[in-house]
Design an enzyme around this catalytic site. Sequence first.
Site, PDB file in Angstrom:
ATOM      1  N   ASP A  34       1.073  -1.581   0.046  1.00 45.14           N
ATOM      2  CA  ASP A  34       0.009  -0.031  -0.191  1.00 45.14           C
ATOM      3  C   ASP A  34       0.782   1.223  -0.191  1.00 45.14           C
ATOM      4  O   ASP A  34       1.973   1.383   0.211  1.00 45.14           O
ATOM      5  CB  ASP A  34      -0.801   0.091   1.335  1.00 45.14           C
ATOM      6  CG  ASP A  34      -2.169  -0.744   1.166  1.00 45.14           C
ATOM      7  OD1 ASP A  34      -2.667  -1.087  -0.139  1.00 45.14           O
ATOM      8  OD2 ASP A  34      -2.675  -1.122   1.972  1.00 45.14           O
ATOM      9  N   LYS A  56      -2.433   2.471  -2.000  1.00 44.62           N
ATOM     10  CA  LYS A  56      -4.385   3.277  -1.698  1.00 44.62           C
ATOM     11  C   LYS A  56      -3.993   4.476  -1.152  1.00 44.62           C
ATOM     12  O   LYS A  56      -2.630   4.443  -0.169  1.00 44.62           O
ATOM     13  CB  LYS A  56      -5.415   2.760  -0.823  1.00 44.62           C
ATOM     14  CG  LYS A  56      -6.070   1.141  -1.195  1.00 44.62           C
ATOM     15  CD  LYS A  56      -6.165   0.495   0.300  1.00 44.62           C
ATOM     16  CE  LYS A  56      -7.087  -1.017  -0.270  1.00 44.62           C
ATOM     17  NZ  LYS A  56      -7.408  -1.113   1.347  1.00 44.62           N
ATOM     18  N   MET A 165      -7.481   8.741   9.785  1.00 43.65           N
ATOM     19  CA  MET A 165      -7.772  10.089   8.517  1.00 43.65           C
ATOM     20  C   MET A 165      -8.385  10.559   8.223  1.00 43.65           C
ATOM     21  O   MET A 165     -10.795  10.949   7.602  1.00 43.65           O
ATOM     22  CB  MET A 165      -8.731   8.522   7.496  1.00 43.65           C
ATOM     23  CG  MET A 165      -8.137   7.422   7.219  1.00 43.65           C
ATOM     24  SD  MET A 165      -9.446   6.621   6.243  1.00 43.65           S
ATOM     25  CE  MET A 165      -9.533   5.098   7.843  1.00 43.65           C
TER      26      MET A 165
HETATM   27  N1  SAH Z   1      -3.917   0.102   9.279  1.00 46.27           N
HETATM   28  C1  SAH Z   1      -3.716   1.078   9.322  1.00 46.27           C
HETATM   29  C2  SAH Z   1      -4.987   1.997   9.761  1.00 46.27           C
HETATM   30  C3  SAH Z   1      -4.920   2.428   7.964  1.00 46.27           C
HETATM   31  S1  SAH Z   1      -6.000   3.846   7.768  1.00 46.27           S
HETATM   32  C4  SAH Z   1      -3.216   1.354  10.975  1.00 46.27           C
HETATM   33  O1  SAH Z   1      -3.518  -0.050  11.568  1.00 46.27           O
HETATM   34  O2  SAH Z   1      -2.254   2.392  11.287  1.00 46.27           O
HETATM   35  C5  SAH Z   1      -4.742   5.067   6.909  1.00 46.27           C
HETATM   36  C6  SAH Z   1      -4.665   6.263   7.978  1.00 46.27           C
HETATM   37  O3  SAH Z   1      -3.421   5.539   9.399  1.00 46.27           O
HETATM   38  C7  SAH Z   1      -4.215   7.523   7.949  1.00 46.27           C
HETATM   39  O4  SAH Z   1      -4.921   8.295   7.648  1.00 46.27           O
HETATM   40  C8  SAH Z   1      -3.526   8.117   9.589  1.00 46.27           C
HETATM   41  O5  SAH Z   1      -4.513   8.262  10.386  1.00 46.27           O
HETATM   42  C9  SAH Z   1      -3.025   6.476  10.065  1.00 46.27           C
HETATM   43  N2  SAH Z   1      -1.407   6.842   9.308  1.00 46.27           N
HETATM   44  C10 SAH Z   1      -1.321   5.362   9.108  1.00 46.27           C
HETATM   45  N3  SAH Z   1      -0.070   5.083   9.253  1.00 46.27           N
HETATM   46  C11 SAH Z   1       0.246   6.541   9.643  1.00 46.27           C
HETATM   47  C12 SAH Z   1       2.090   7.103  10.289  1.00 46.27           C
HETATM   48  N4  SAH Z   1       2.814   6.604   9.951  1.00 46.27           N
HETATM   49  N5  SAH Z   1       0.899   8.278  10.853  1.00 46.27           N
HETATM   50  C13 SAH Z   1      -0.088   9.252  11.077  1.00 46.27           C
HETATM   51  N6  SAH Z   1      -0.490   8.375  10.449  1.00 46.27           N
HETATM   52  C14 SAH Z   1      -0.332   7.631  10.245  1.00 46.27           C
END
Ligand code: SAH
Length: 245
Positions: A34, A56, A165
């Site tokens: 991704d 995505k 998000m």
């Molecule tokens: N499965 C992922 C989340 C996917 S949804 C998890 O468990 O982390 C995508 C959202 O995750 C982004 O919009 C943001 O809000 C958050 N996100 C993912 N990685 C991030 C990072 N390194 N720093 C800040 N926000 C992050």
Amino acid sequence: MGKVYLVGAGPGDPELLTLKAHRILKEADVVLYDALINREILRFTKPDCLKIYVGKRDGEHSLPQEEINELLYRFSRSYKIVVRLKGGDPFVFGRGGEELLYLREKGVEVEVVPGITSAVAAPSSTSIPVTHRGIASSFAVVTGHPNRGINWENFAKVDTLVILMGVKNRREIAKELIRAGRDPNEPVAFIEKATTPEQREVFTTLRELAQNPPEVNPPAVMVVGEVVEITYFNKDLIFQQDKLY
Ligand code: SAH
């Protein structure tokens, strides 16, 4: 017939990958990854491993989910180890459940490898405890995506709110939370690109966010709650409390 691994890649820092994820990546024949994946992690794969970007961003898909499902299925016919690599944990807003169901229905063997979710790692990496004795004994993780029809009233009384998000919709979320009864003075933190060298934090309050939102760049985790304040404005207090407990 191969096996599909739904693997959580953690929040960004390659050192936050689990040992299991690391081992499976080293063995993988194909990796579908991704947008949020740190590309450094892909270096753990074999030289002949097929690496496919199915990116995505912010919940939008550059490849429709049905096509990703189908690709995973097709690869499982011709390769032994197929890895679906997702940011954080594969089952936290990662649509991992849909892939799991699709593949299982087709008789494909699937294993889920949990990952460190950004929902907890982002606040944690910036010294914000999502729970803290006497201050926060609950936290909820919510999507801030505008199309998800969240009823913010349900979250008015949760101690710590972690919103993924939510960058684009941040002003509206703040208004809704105030309307739902949260204190406008409540502190809010945004943690951008957590656990990477570009990590940046933005601090504000619900009122400020509703009136004059500061600039925030995705991907970021939004944290609402008193825990933000204890960490940033009362470091001494935390120190004393830690000693007491
Ligand atoms: N499965 C992922 C989340 C996917 S949804 C998890 O468990 O982390 C995508 C959202 O995750 C982004 O919009 C943001 O809000 C958050 N996100 C993912 N990685 C991030 C990072 N390194 N720093 C800040 N926000 C992050």
